[in-house]
Scaffold this active site. Sequence first.
Site, PDB file in Angstrom:
ATOM      1  N   CYS A 270     -18.095 -17.452  -2.684  1.00 11.89           N
ATOM      2  CA  CYS A 270     -16.829 -16.993  -2.108  1.00 11.89           C
ATOM      3  C   CYS A 270     -15.924 -16.327  -3.147  1.00 11.89           C
ATOM      4  CB  CYS A 270     -16.117 -18.166  -1.437  1.00 11.89           C
ATOM      5  SG  CYS A 270     -15.828 -19.583  -2.513  1.00 11.89           S
ATOM      6  N   ASP A 292     -11.224 -26.407  -0.443  1.00 13.80           N
ATOM      7  CA  ASP A 292     -11.057 -27.545  -1.348  1.00 13.80           C
ATOM      8  C   ASP A 292      -9.864 -27.357  -2.295  1.00 13.80           C
ATOM      9  OD1 ASP A 292     -11.751 -29.858  -2.741  1.00 13.80           O
ATOM     10  OD2 ASP A 292     -12.920 -28.722  -4.197  1.00 13.80           O
ATOM     11  N   CYS A 342     -16.359  -8.573  -9.109  1.00 17.14           N
ATOM     12  CA  CYS A 342     -15.280  -9.563  -9.248  1.00 17.14           C
ATOM     13  C   CYS A 342     -14.526  -9.813  -7.933  1.00 17.14           C
ATOM     14  CB  CYS A 342     -14.317  -9.086 -10.332  1.00 17.14           C
ATOM     15  SG  CYS A 342     -12.871 -10.113 -10.543  1.00 17.14           S
TER      16      CYS A 342
HETATM   17  S1  SF4 Z   1      -8.700  -5.877 -12.161  1.00 13.93           S
HETATM   18 FE1  SF4 Z   1     -10.939  -6.001 -11.960  1.00 13.93          FE
HETATM   19  S2  SF4 Z   1     -11.526  -7.649 -13.341  1.00 13.93           S
HETATM   20 FE2  SF4 Z   1      -9.320  -7.858 -13.011  1.00 13.93          FE
HETATM   21  S3  SF4 Z   1      -9.162  -9.320 -11.348  1.00 13.93           S
HETATM   22 FE3  SF4 Z   1      -9.103  -7.266 -10.452  1.00 13.93          FE
HETATM   23  S4  SF4 Z   1     -11.233  -6.829  -9.904  1.00 13.93           S
HETATM   24 FE4  SF4 Z   1     -11.260  -8.549 -11.322  1.00 13.93          FE
HETATM   25  S1  SF4 Z   2      -9.730 -19.852  -2.013  1.00 11.76           S
HETATM   26 FE1  SF4 Z   2     -11.418 -21.268  -1.674  1.00 11.76          FE
HETATM   27  S2  SF4 Z   2     -12.784 -20.209  -0.274  1.00 11.76           S
HETATM   28 FE2  SF4 Z   2     -11.414 -18.650  -1.166  1.00 11.76          FE
HETATM   29  S3  SF4 Z   2     -12.486 -17.863  -2.979  1.00 11.76           S
HETATM   30 FE3  SF4 Z   2     -11.212 -19.547  -3.672  1.00 11.76          FE
HETATM   31  S4  SF4 Z   2     -12.553 -21.345  -3.613  1.00 11.76           S
HETATM   32 FE4  SF4 Z   2     -13.509 -19.764  -2.353  1.00 11.76          FE
END
Ligand code: SF4
Ligand code: SF4
Length: 432
Positions: A270, A292, A342
């Site tokens: 996720c 969670d 990412c």
């Molecule tokens: S700018 Fe790029 S590396 Fe930084 S959090 Fe956003 S997607 Fe991830």
């Molecule tokens: S908020 Fe929870 S479900 Fe969403 S990316 Fe983060 S861990 Fe995963």
Amino acid sequence: MIDSEPIRTGSPPAFHLLAKPTGAVCNLACEYCFFLSKEELYPDSPFRMTDEVLEEYIRQYLEAQSVPEATIAWQGGEPTMMGLDFFRRSVELVEKHKKPEMTVQHTMQTNATLLDDEWCEFFKEHNFLIGISIDGPAELHNAYRVDKGGNPSFDRVMRGLDLMKKHEVDFNVLCTVHAANGDYPVEVYRFFRDELEAEFIQLIAIVERDNETGFQEGNEVTERSVKPEQWGNFLMGVFDEWVRRDVGKTYVQLFDVALGNWVGAPPSLCVFSPTCGTALALEHNGDLYSCDHFVEPNYLLGNIAETQMTELVASDEQQKFGRDKLDGLPSYCQECEVCFACHGGCPKNRFVETPDGQPGLNYLCVGYKAFFHYIDQPMRIMADLLRRDRAPAEIMQILEAGEQKAFAEAGRNDPCPCGSGRKFKHCHGRDR
Ligand code: SF4
Ligand code: SF4
Ligand code: SF4
């Protein structure tokens, strides 16, 4: 109790659920634990999942899965504090309620300190996959993982782990990366690989908000939290060791998920997916929360004894929770070269501003950006191997051959191919 209902349109074909039979109750008191304060959400609770909630959970969850494989995942607090009979009963109930042809995997995340032979025999008999929380060798682990008296827990964890090995229980390692172990990636990784003989390793960044509520609020973090650059360096340090020696032998979840994203497969975690919302948390009393990391009043979807789990998962509230990950993604991320890998990371960590002042950037951005750029070339090579039906592990020979050539061809005043930043003549070229 409620009668079963057909799955509501809009409910995903499968979702993950972490069940917490003791709520936030734990025998340890790790200093960075984000969950212990959740005890305050249920002031007079005995913090024990009743047999009625247990059966509702298992019945509804298994009914809701439209796939042939399901996972019953126990987590805490410390789930073993429920005692073994509770889990014997959970296995019975799974057999009672699983659909024909369905395979159910039992998993548990534990600190391992309360395990004995009987627990391990039970795990082995029912093929439990056990996640052990351990942060590295003794000194690094004990920095924050202590009991309620402030005593270190490492020896007790290792005792539990030895018992699991004795009984050949399948286990993986969950390591949180924080200020204390964040500068020791190779030591931590080698300890897991060589001392624990772990084949599956999960790495999770500790980003602990510094506030009174214990909720995901404010933008200050504690000094125990890993620094963004430290997180990137840690991942790169582990990756360097892994990609040269252990591809195909040691599974590091984050690298595997990244490879999936480089191949263009649907994201399998996720955190690195465009949207989320299909990994929920179930409290001891049947309360279902969005995730969670968001066991907070604002993210309580309802109680499964009152509303069908499928209805809660398909609710507008939960759909919005999942979509917000994408809808709130700043343009800085959308334009980022490594966004495909990412996707802005986990929303719980997206509380800082972009350089141009937009909200919603991940606190760990600098680390992620450095890491995903760093692994680009080896990931491309592995993705290409996969596309040609070859094993990604071949990268190890490719890198070795490339490095031998680079060392052979390096001039005295060139930067050393090992990446130290020193001139070749002052580093690996000293003897030449
Ligand atoms: S700018 Fe790029 S590396 Fe930084 S959090 Fe956003 S997607 Fe991830
Ligand atoms: S908020 Fe929870 S479900 Fe969403 S990316 Fe983060 S861990 Fe995963
Ligand atoms: S073992 Fe897990 S639940 Fe218990 S205090 Fe430590 S981090 Fe929290």
